[in-house]
Design an enzyme around this catalytic site. Structure first.
Site, PDB file in Angstrom:
ATOM      1  N   HIS A 165       0.759  -1.096   0.063  1.00 10.61           N
ATOM      2  CA  HIS A 165       0.051  -0.025  -0.059  1.00 10.61           C
ATOM      3  C   HIS A 165       0.861   1.229  -0.079  1.00 10.61           C
ATOM      4  O   HIS A 165       0.476   2.211   0.447  1.00 10.61           O
ATOM      5  CB  HIS A 165      -0.892  -0.008   1.395  1.00 10.61           C
ATOM      6  N   SER A 287      16.026  19.189 -17.041  1.00 11.40           N
ATOM      7  CA  SER A 287      14.641  20.180 -17.553  1.00 11.40           C
ATOM      8  C   SER A 287      15.055  21.343 -18.406  1.00 11.40           C
ATOM      9  O   SER A 287      16.084  21.875 -18.101  1.00 11.40           O
ATOM     10  CB  SER A 287      14.173  20.587 -16.161  1.00 11.40           C
TER      11      SER A 287
END
Ligand code: ARG
Length: 437
Positions: A165, A287
């Site tokens: 989870h 980037s």
């Protein structure tokens, strides 16, 4: 020097004196089809050679005709590979381009190549050979990936959090992580291999799907093209188009699904929040706006590649709502397999090297282990000592925060003795399976 290997637009194969064609209709029928045939062209030529040999065996071609046609087919393949022959919209499709070229070079003997064939038969055998080649690539890539994972699982074992989870759950290890993906890709290789064996059937010599009134030497073409068996029924040969493509895409999808989960892990593990993994520099990009960043774009496109396989699978599945026999709908299966295998194999190709060279960040992995992750160990130890498991579970839950007292991740892993877990990885069992593929 003028290029003589490129004929002018030839007449349509099925041209008759009263044939009327409309450019818009013809464009709709062909679409990008002739361009796609570039992908299958060398396989079509290879199968045509086997067909020509078979025709000679039953006396349709004499030895001299056979040899001249075989020679011209070889020349065509060489010209195509070298860019001297360009398959483009001057041709209706790759199949008629072969015949046009033979007719142009050899006259009447060249026109005999289509005896006992149909273009449906040609596209079936060409795409079948293509699928076999792609599945063989898939087997090799899954094997390589599994081999790297196995190697790394056997080489180093750093404690790391095991998540469920997305929450820290129990102590795990980098060796367990790699062993998990090793077994996954062994299964994927096996599935690809089984699928390859399943589709390894020769459809050549089934004509338009109903056979022809000639004793075609299908045994010869089956052998010559390296097929494991002959696809016996001409009607089934047509029924298998699309169905076999789907099976091949399913095999590819198994590998891509594992890749998608692996890529997700790496995507998370390379964030500053986790910081578990450093990727080789070439696998990250900068980037354009944020000078501080290196982004895991490769991993993200690897994750995305499953979408293209799923799209291909879905497109073919939708196409197959058809009665028996050839229907032109089937033409669209070619774009789907081209797109699906193109994207899928390209993603898998980069995987072995990426896995070989990614680096674990040991301090970050160690710092991510927290005391409550030993709670399961505590409960299991109590249960092993005779405490009913539910009581042991409750007691361990109550003291989860202190579960780590006097415990180390290494000791937790050393005690993880269930088969397949950290203390008994059974890499030799996995290795044996890998070797048998
Ligand atoms: N391009 C077609 C296909 O991929 C095969 C050639 C057309 N055959 C036909 N019978 N109209 O299915």
């Amino acid at each position: 020097m003028t290029d003589t290997s490129q004929p002018a637009k030839p007449p349509l194969l099925w041209q008759k004196p009263d044939t009327r064609t409309d450019a818009r209709v013809m464009r709709f029928l062909a679409g990008d089809d002739v361009m796609l045939d570039r992908e299958f062209f060398v396989h079509d030529i290879r199968a045509s050679k086997a067909h020509v040999e078979g025709l000679a065996h039953i006396g349709i071609l004499d030895g001299a005709e056979r040899d001249r046609i075989l020679h011209e087919l070889d020349t065509l393949a060489e010209d195509f590979r070298a860019g001297r022959f360009i398959l483009d919209e001057r041709f209706e499709d790759g199949h008629s381009a072969i015949e046009a070229r033979l007719a142009e070079r050899l006259g009447d003997p060249g026109r005999k190549v289509h005896t006992g064939r149909s273009r449906n038969d040609q596209v079936l055998v060409a795409t079948r050979l293509w699928l076999k080649e792609k599945l063989a690539n898939l087997v090799a890539l899954c094997r390589d990936t599994a081999a790297v994972c196995l190697d790394r699982a056997g080489r180093e074992s750093l404690p790391m959090p095991g998540h469920t989870h997305l929450q820290r759950a129990v102590v795990s290890s980098t060796a367990m992580w790699f062993a998990g993906f090793a077994e996954a890709f062994i299964d994927d290789a096996r599935r690809a291999q089984d699928t390859l064996a399943w589709i390894d059937a020769n459809p050549l010599g089934t004509a338009a799907g109903y056979g022809v009134n000639l004793p075609l030497d299908r045994e010869h073409t089956t052998r010559a093209l390296g097929f494991a068996r002959m696809q016996v029924s001409p009607i089934y040969a047509q029924l298998s188009r699309g169905k076999f493509e789907l099976a091949a895409l399913d095999a590819l999808a198994s590998a891509l699904l594992d890749l998608r989960r692996l890529a997700w892990d790496l995507s998370l593990f390379t964030t500053a929040e986790y910081g578990f993994v450093a990727l080789p520099a070439e696998y990250t990009t900068g980037s354009s706006i944020m000078p501080n960043k290196r982004n895991p774009d490769v991993v993200e496109l690897m994750r995305a590649s499953y979408a293209s396989v799923a799209a291909a699978r879905s497109e073919i599945e939708q196409l197959l709502s058809l009665p028996s026999g050839y229907q032109r709908d089937l033409q669209f299966t070619k774009g789907a397999i081209f797109h699906g295998f193109g994207r899928g194999l390209a993603a898998l190709e980069l995987l072995p090297d990426l896995l070989r060279r990614l680096q674990w960040n040991a301090p970050a992995l160690a710092a991510a282990i927290e005391p409550s992750m030993y709670a399961t160990d505590v409960a299991i130890e109590q249960a092993a000592a005779g405490v009913p498991f539910r009581d042991a579970y409750r007691a361990a839950a109550d003291m989860a925060a202190s579960a780590g007292i006097d415990r180390t991740p290494e000791a937790s892993l050393a005690a993880r003795i269930s088969p397949g877990a950290a203390a008994d990885l059974r890499l030799d069992t996995l290795f044996e399976r890998l070797e048998r593929i």
